[in-house]
Write a protein that holds these residues in place. Structure first.
Motif, short mmCIF file in Angstrom:
data_model
loop_
_atom_site.label_atom_id
_atom_site.label_comp_id
_atom_site.label_asym_id
_atom_site.label_seq_id
_atom_site.Cartn_x
_atom_site.Cartn_y
_atom_site.Cartn_z
N PRO A 36 0.84 -1.20 0.00
CA PRO A 36 0.00 0.00 0.00
C PRO A 36 0.88 1.25 0.00
CG PRO A 36 0.05 -0.95 2.19
CD PRO A 36 0.85 -1.87 1.31
N ALA A 37 0.57 2.19 -0.87
CA ALA A 37 1.38 3.40 -0.96
C ALA A 37 1.06 4.33 0.20
CB ALA A 37 1.12 4.10 -2.27
N ASP A 38 2.08 4.95 0.73
CA ASP A 38 1.94 5.92 1.81
C ASP A 38 1.38 7.21 1.23
OD1 ASP A 38 3.17 8.10 3.71
OD2 ASP A 38 3.30 6.20 4.78
N TRP A 39 0.72 8.03 2.06
CA TRP A 39 0.18 9.29 1.55
C TRP A 39 1.29 10.23 1.09
CZ3 TRP A 39 1.44 13.94 3.86
CH2 TRP A 39 1.97 13.88 5.14
N ASN A 70 -13.11 37.41 -6.04
CA ASN A 70 -13.38 37.12 -4.63
C ASN A 70 -12.26 36.22 -4.07
OD1 ASN A 70 -14.56 35.18 -2.51
ND2 ASN A 70 -16.04 36.86 -2.54
N VAL A 72 -12.18 33.83 -1.96
CA VAL A 72 -12.50 32.39 -1.93
C VAL A 72 -12.35 31.79 -3.33
CG1 VAL A 72 -14.32 30.68 -1.54
CG2 VAL A 72 -14.03 32.58 0.05
N LEU A 73 -12.86 32.51 -4.32
CA LEU A 73 -12.76 32.02 -5.70
C LEU A 73 -11.30 32.07 -6.18
CD1 LEU A 73 -15.96 33.58 -7.35
CD2 LEU A 73 -15.65 31.32 -6.29
N PHE A 75 -8.66 31.70 -4.29
CA PHE A 75 -8.01 30.54 -3.66
C PHE A 75 -8.37 29.27 -4.41
CE2 PHE A 75 -8.40 26.94 -0.72
CZ PHE A 75 -7.08 26.85 -0.26
N THR A 76 -9.64 29.15 -4.79
CA THR A 76 -10.09 27.95 -5.51
C THR A 76 -9.38 27.83 -6.86
OG1 THR A 76 -12.26 28.22 -4.48
CG2 THR A 76 -12.14 26.74 -6.36
N LEU A 79 -5.89 26.72 -6.24
CA LEU A 79 -5.92 25.31 -5.83
C LEU A 79 -6.11 24.41 -7.05
CD1 LEU A 79 -5.94 23.53 -3.22
CD2 LEU A 79 -8.43 23.59 -3.35
N ARG A 115 7.44 1.75 -4.37
CA ARG A 115 6.57 2.02 -3.22
C ARG A 115 5.11 2.20 -3.63
NH1 ARG A 115 10.72 5.74 -2.19
NH2 ARG A 115 9.31 7.47 -2.59
N VAL A 135 -13.81 21.47 -11.17
CA VAL A 135 -14.01 22.50 -10.14
C VAL A 135 -13.71 23.89 -10.70
CG1 VAL A 135 -13.27 23.32 -7.86
CG2 VAL A 135 -13.58 20.89 -8.24
N LEU A 138 -16.73 24.89 -12.85
CA LEU A 138 -17.96 25.17 -12.10
C LEU A 138 -17.81 26.41 -11.21
CD1 LEU A 138 -18.88 21.49 -11.14
CD2 LEU A 138 -20.15 22.97 -12.72
N ALA A 139 -16.63 26.57 -10.58
CA ALA A 139 -16.48 27.66 -9.61
C ALA A 139 -15.97 28.95 -10.23
CB ALA A 139 -15.53 27.22 -8.48
N ILE A 140 -15.09 28.84 -11.22
CA ILE A 140 -14.43 30.05 -11.77
C ILE A 140 -14.95 30.41 -13.15
CG2 ILE A 140 -12.20 31.16 -12.24
CD1 ILE A 140 -12.60 30.20 -9.29
N ILE B 14 0.25 2.25 7.61
CA ILE B 14 0.28 3.03 6.36
C ILE B 14 -1.14 3.29 5.85
CG2 ILE B 14 0.87 2.90 3.89
CD1 ILE B 14 3.51 1.62 4.70
N ARG B 18 -3.07 6.84 5.56
CA ARG B 18 -3.60 7.25 4.25
C ARG B 18 -5.08 7.59 4.36
NH1 ARG B 18 -2.54 3.16 -0.66
NH2 ARG B 18 -4.57 2.40 -0.10
N LYS B 40 -20.93 32.29 -4.44
CA LYS B 40 -21.68 32.29 -5.71
C LYS B 40 -23.10 32.81 -5.53
CE LYS B 40 -19.14 30.41 -9.06
NZ LYS B 40 -18.92 31.12 -10.32
#
Lengths: 331, 43
Positions: A36-39, A70, A72-73, A75-76, A79, A115, A135, A138-140, B14, B18, B40
């Motif tokens: 399993p891969a680590d985060w 805005n 918030v927008l 930042f979105t 992101l 890994r 996203v 829809l948001a921007i 792990i 995760r 919005k």
């Protein structure tokens, strides 16, 4: 403990002869299926250091734009640019897992180190890319989403799959992928593509070859080993050095374009002039060097590479500072 | 280089880490989508 899978790629730089086949999962990559891969491995897959430059230029494009968004927008939007870049980086590593295994600089990445499974990386990359575009749309707005989608496809498909294994001009054309973020930021704030957005794109587009070839000059043995036709490997060092100098000469006036077309003021103009003069001086030192040494003797190239990163950060920072000063004066 | 085999305890740790990271990301997205919706609606 076994070593990294042996590369079975064909000879280097066979550009124009069709795609070089990437062998199917093998050895270390298949061994990762049971693990399993680590985060942290998922995070590493997004190339956080590259992402920081993408976020910064995208943010600067947004803050330097004449429109208001805005917070918030805003930042979105940033992101989404970051997540899109992360998705494209994951897809890049999924495709290049075998190549990465053969290079000292990249062999400890999650896939070549075994890994993470290759399918996980692919699914993660596709998921991030799709989510970021949705996203953003829809948001921007769908224009910003479209440019983001183009930039992801450009990096993951046009650059990684198509150009990189075929032509030494890979980084010249592929550099367009890294040039999109400020344009996306600009479009997110204004809703349209203006001349300034294109100029910001052009600055990063012209900046990319000297930045990347400076790196390629001191890691060229790695690229040669895995058959990637980087310019120093194919055309040789003297030609690469001349081309670095050529792009630096072009970059100087291009970096001043925002000032000349009235998109930025004197603060930016002075900063761009000084920064580009230093860039040119370092490039002249690299460009006119005739004696190539071993990796330890590559100090001027390493300095140019390090300075090129600083250059972009300060140049775009100056663009934002200039805009804020202008807004401060004129309201 | 291939990583060594995991013990069951390591594997569990792990996966748990995760899952926690994924839960945090999802929670952050819920907050972000809520904020976007508010913005919005106001615009």
């Amino acid at each position: 403990m076994s070593t990294a899978p042996a590369l079975s790629r064909g000879p280097a730089w066979g550009y124009g002869t069709g795609p070089m086949t990437v062998p199917p999962d093998s050895g270390a990559l298949r061994a990762a299926l049971a693990r399993p891969a680590d985060w942290r491995d998922f995070l590493a897959l997004t190339k956080p250091r590259v992402m920081s430059l993408v976020i910064f230029t995208g943010l600067c494009g947004m803050l330097a734009a004449p429109g208001h968004i805005n917070p918030v927008l805003g930042f979105t939007a940033i992101l989404c640019i970051a997540i899109g870049a992360g998705g494209a980086a994951a897809l890049n590593q999924w495709w290049e897992a075998e190549i990465d295994a053969g290079m000292k600089r990249t062999r400890n990445r999650p896939l070549p180190a075994g890994r993470m499974s290759r399918d996980s990386a692919r699914d993660f990359g596709v998921g991030l890319s799709a989510a970021s575009v949705m996203v953003m749309g829809l948001a921007i707005g769908w224009l910003a989403a479209l440019i983001l989608a183009v930039s992801i496809v450009y990096y993951a498909v046009v650059y990684t799959i198509w150009l990189k294994p075929r032509t030494p001009q890979n980084i010249v054309i592929g550099g367009g992928a890294g040039a999109f973020p400020p344009m996306i930021g600009w479009v997110a704030a204004t809703g349209h593509v203006s001349l300034m957005a294109v100029v910001l794109f052009a600055i990063i587009f012209i900046w990319t070859p000297p930045h990347f070839w400076a790196l390629a000059l001191f890691v060229k043995t790695d690229y040669a080993k895995v058959g990637i036709p980087m310019m120093p490997v194919v055309a040789g060092e003297p030609s690469t050095r001349r081309q670095i100098l050529g792009y630096a000469v072009v970059l100087a006036p291009v970096s001043l374009l925002p000032w000349w077309i009235g998109g930025a003021g004197a603060v930016y103009g002075v900063c761009a002039g000084v920064l580009s003069a230093v860039f040119l001086a370092l490039s002249v030192r690299v460009g006119l060097r005739t004696r190539s040494g071993d990796e330890d003797a590559m100090k001027p190239e390493k300095q140019l590479f390090a300075y090129s990163i600083l250059y972009l950060f300060v140049l775009f920072g100056a663009l934002v500072a200039d805009r804020w000063i202008e807004v401060g004066f004129h309201g | 280089m291939v990583e060594p085999e995991l013990t069951p305890a390591e594997r569990k740790r792990i996966i748990a880490a995760r899952n926690r990271a994924l839960a945090l990301v999802l929670l952050a997205l819920v907050v972000l989508f809520f904020a976007i919706t508010i913005v919005k609606v106001k615009i």
